[in-house]
Design an enzyme around this catalytic site. Structure first.
Site, PDB file in Angstrom:
ATOM      1  N   ILE A 230      75.659 -55.575  78.231  1.00 28.37           N
ATOM      2  CA  ILE A 230      77.118 -55.442  78.306  1.00 28.37           C
ATOM      3  C   ILE A 230      77.607 -54.745  77.034  1.00 28.37           C
ATOM      4  CG2 ILE A 230      79.314 -56.680  78.433  1.00 28.37           C
ATOM      5  CD1 ILE A 230      77.880 -58.893  79.934  1.00 28.37           C
ATOM      6  N   ASN A 237      83.643 -61.710  72.797  1.00 25.15           N
ATOM      7  CA  ASN A 237      83.562 -63.057  72.227  1.00 25.15           C
ATOM      8  C   ASN A 237      84.539 -63.241  71.076  1.00 25.15           C
ATOM      9  OD1 ASN A 237      81.656 -64.402  73.840  1.00 25.15           O
ATOM     10  ND2 ASN A 237      79.940 -63.517  72.723  1.00 25.15           N
ATOM     11  N   HIS A 242      84.259 -67.636  72.909  1.00 28.45           N
ATOM     12  CA  HIS A 242      82.945 -67.725  73.553  1.00 28.45           C
ATOM     13  C   HIS A 242      83.029 -68.316  74.956  1.00 28.45           C
ATOM     14  CE1 HIS A 242      80.360 -66.504  70.169  1.00 28.45           C
ATOM     15  NE2 HIS A 242      81.299 -67.035  69.403  1.00 28.45           N
ATOM     16  N   ASP A 246      81.452 -66.544  78.170  1.00 29.38           N
ATOM     17  CA  ASP A 246      80.576 -67.147  79.185  1.00 29.38           C
ATOM     18  C   ASP A 246      81.064 -66.804  80.593  1.00 29.38           C
ATOM     19  OD1 ASP A 246      79.023 -68.229  77.220  1.00 29.38           O
ATOM     20  OD2 ASP A 246      79.871 -70.256  77.374  1.00 29.38           O
ATOM     21  N   THR A 260      71.807 -56.349  94.238  1.00 25.32           N
ATOM     22  CA  THR A 260      70.351 -56.233  94.312  1.00 25.32           C
ATOM     23  C   THR A 260      69.850 -56.830  95.618  1.00 25.32           C
ATOM     24  OG1 THR A 260      70.159 -58.305  93.046  1.00 25.32           O
ATOM     25  CG2 THR A 260      69.977 -56.242  91.824  1.00 25.32           C
ATOM     26  N   ARG A 261      68.607 -56.494  95.964  1.00 24.86           N
ATOM     27  CA  ARG A 261      68.008 -56.995  97.192  1.00 24.86           C
ATOM     28  C   ARG A 261      67.460 -58.400  96.999  1.00 24.86           C
ATOM     29  NH1 ARG A 261      63.893 -52.020  97.618  1.00 24.86           N
ATOM     30  NH2 ARG A 261      63.585 -52.825  95.501  1.00 24.86           N
ATOM     31  N   GLU A 272      73.553 -61.183  76.134  1.00 27.62           N
ATOM     32  CA  GLU A 272      74.153 -60.307  77.137  1.00 27.62           C
ATOM     33  C   GLU A 272      73.124 -59.332  77.687  1.00 27.62           C
ATOM     34  OE1 GLU A 272      75.013 -58.189  73.170  1.00 27.62           O
ATOM     35  OE2 GLU A 272      74.602 -60.198  73.911  1.00 27.62           O
ATOM     36  N   ARG A 292      75.144 -47.290  90.774  1.00 28.38           N
ATOM     37  CA  ARG A 292      76.040 -48.087  91.627  1.00 28.38           C
ATOM     38  C   ARG A 292      76.406 -49.397  90.931  1.00 28.38           C
ATOM     39  NH1 ARG A 292      72.843 -49.565  96.042  1.00 28.38           N
ATOM     40  NH2 ARG A 292      72.593 -51.636  95.145  1.00 28.38           N
TER      41      ARG A 292
END
Length: 361
Positions: A230, A237, A242, A246, A260-261, A272, A292
């Site tokens: 990220i 943060n 924080h 989270d 995702t599959r 992160e 994507r």
């Protein structure tokens, strides 16, 4: 004599309960349909055994504890095994003669099972109470069926009292066993998940990632490792706290699950830092998938506590190769991720096994 036979049947039923429960909770069968069929057939066979050792009230009427396997399956809400067991138990009653009593027993068995499913639906979270009601319902229908066959008499009262006494005793003992097995299994599953899953995001943790990928590279198969980070997460943060950091991590992980599959492996390996293992994608296809994901992250609104929603971005490094050790692939992905960060963030860099220099897309 009646009481002795019913007690012996109860002991057999109790043992059958334990065996079927262990199979129900085991991972012996990879196929749900196969496991359900085996459980249903075993429960039906147990019911058939109990019928063979039934108490003969008279020349036409037989009384047994065949309902007990159905109680177990209904307790678990195992509909398909319950259907199989019900069909086996109800149909095999005709092995003892094509009589009116057999027809009544056939119908009563299906009524018992249908009512049990309704009871399970109502009391599924109240395990002990559910089990008691399942047994009471079965014994109630059995009592009606015996009454239709025998009529009201001293013999009927004596027989039904024996059935209720033994049935409720075995039902109580089997309920305690079943509930104990159920709670033990639930705790085992929770412990296993807590040891394998990242507590915050629900993704696999580093230990599981290392275990799942330990043997990769020993087979001639193409795979990809995606390393995601990220962008400017420290700023999130520092600015929002924080706790909100989270929340961002949780929402980020949820997007990875969606994008995702089912057979891809997604893990959080650092604060992160996330990794994804994907098989059988060409560099072009994995580049599209990574972009994507990146675009979805950039377009998403991340909701915080006590602050307006924010937007974030992610950088992605991709390693593509065949028969390459996982450590080498992770290093390639990390190098590609570093380049994506260095080149301005919010982009995907693909590094292939055949191309030492990363190719930025």
């Amino acid at each position: 004599m009646t009481l002795t036979v019913l007690l012996l049947n109860a002991c057999v039923a109790f043992t059958g309960f334990y065996i079927i429960s262990k199979i129900y909770h085991s991972s012996l069968f990879n196929s749900y349909r196969l496991r359900s069929s085996v459980i249903g057939i075993l429960a039906g066979a147990l019911g058939l055994f109990l019928m063979y050792n039934a108490v003969e009230a008279n020349d036409m009427v037989r009384v047994d504890l065949r309902h007990l396997p159905l109680v177990l399956l209904a307790f678990y809400g195992a509909r398909f095994p319950l259907f199989i067991a019900t069909l086996v138990i109800a149909s095999t009653r005709f092995l003892f003669g094509m009589t009116e009593q057999a027809v009544i027993a056939f119908i009563a068995t299906f009524i018992v099972s249908i009512g049990m499913l309704w009871i399970h639906r109502l009391l599924r979270e109240r395990l002990f109470l559910q089990s008691i009601f399942l047994n009471v319902w079965a014994l109630f229908i059995i009592s009606i069926a015996v009454y239709i066959n025998m009529g009201w008499s001293t013999a009927y009262v004596s027989l039904v009292l024996s059935i209720w006494m033994i049935g409720m005793l075995v039902g109580l003992l089997s309920s305690i066993l079943t509930i104990d097995l159920e709670q033990t299994t639930r705790r085992a599953i929770e412990y296993k998940q807590s040891s394998e899953r990242d507590h915050l995001t629900g993704l696999y943790n580093r230990r599981v990632w290392d275990r799942y990928t330990a043997s990769i590279g020993q087979e001639n198969r193409t795979y990809n490792v995606l390393a995601l980070d990220i962008d400017h997460f420290k700023h999130v943060n520092d600015t929002y706290g924080h706790g909100n950091g989270d929340l961002v991590l949780q929402q980020f992980a949820n997007i990875l699950k969606v994008e995702t599959r089912a057979h891809d492996t997604v893990a959080r390996i650092g604060g992160e830092e996330f990794v994804i293992l994907m098989y059988d994608l060409t560099p072009e296809k994995v580049d599209k998938v990574a972009n994507r994901i990146r675009e979805r992250i950039a377009a998403e609104l991340f909701h915080l506590n006590d602050f307006p929603p924010i937007q974030i971005t992610t950088s992605v490094g991709v390693a593509h190769g065949t028969s390459l050790p996982i450590k080498r692939m992770v290093d390639l992905a990390d190098s590609a991720l570093y380049q994506a960060k260095h080149e301005g963030r919010n982009q995907v860099v693909v590094s292939t096994y055949d191309t030492p220099q990363p190719i930025m897309t």
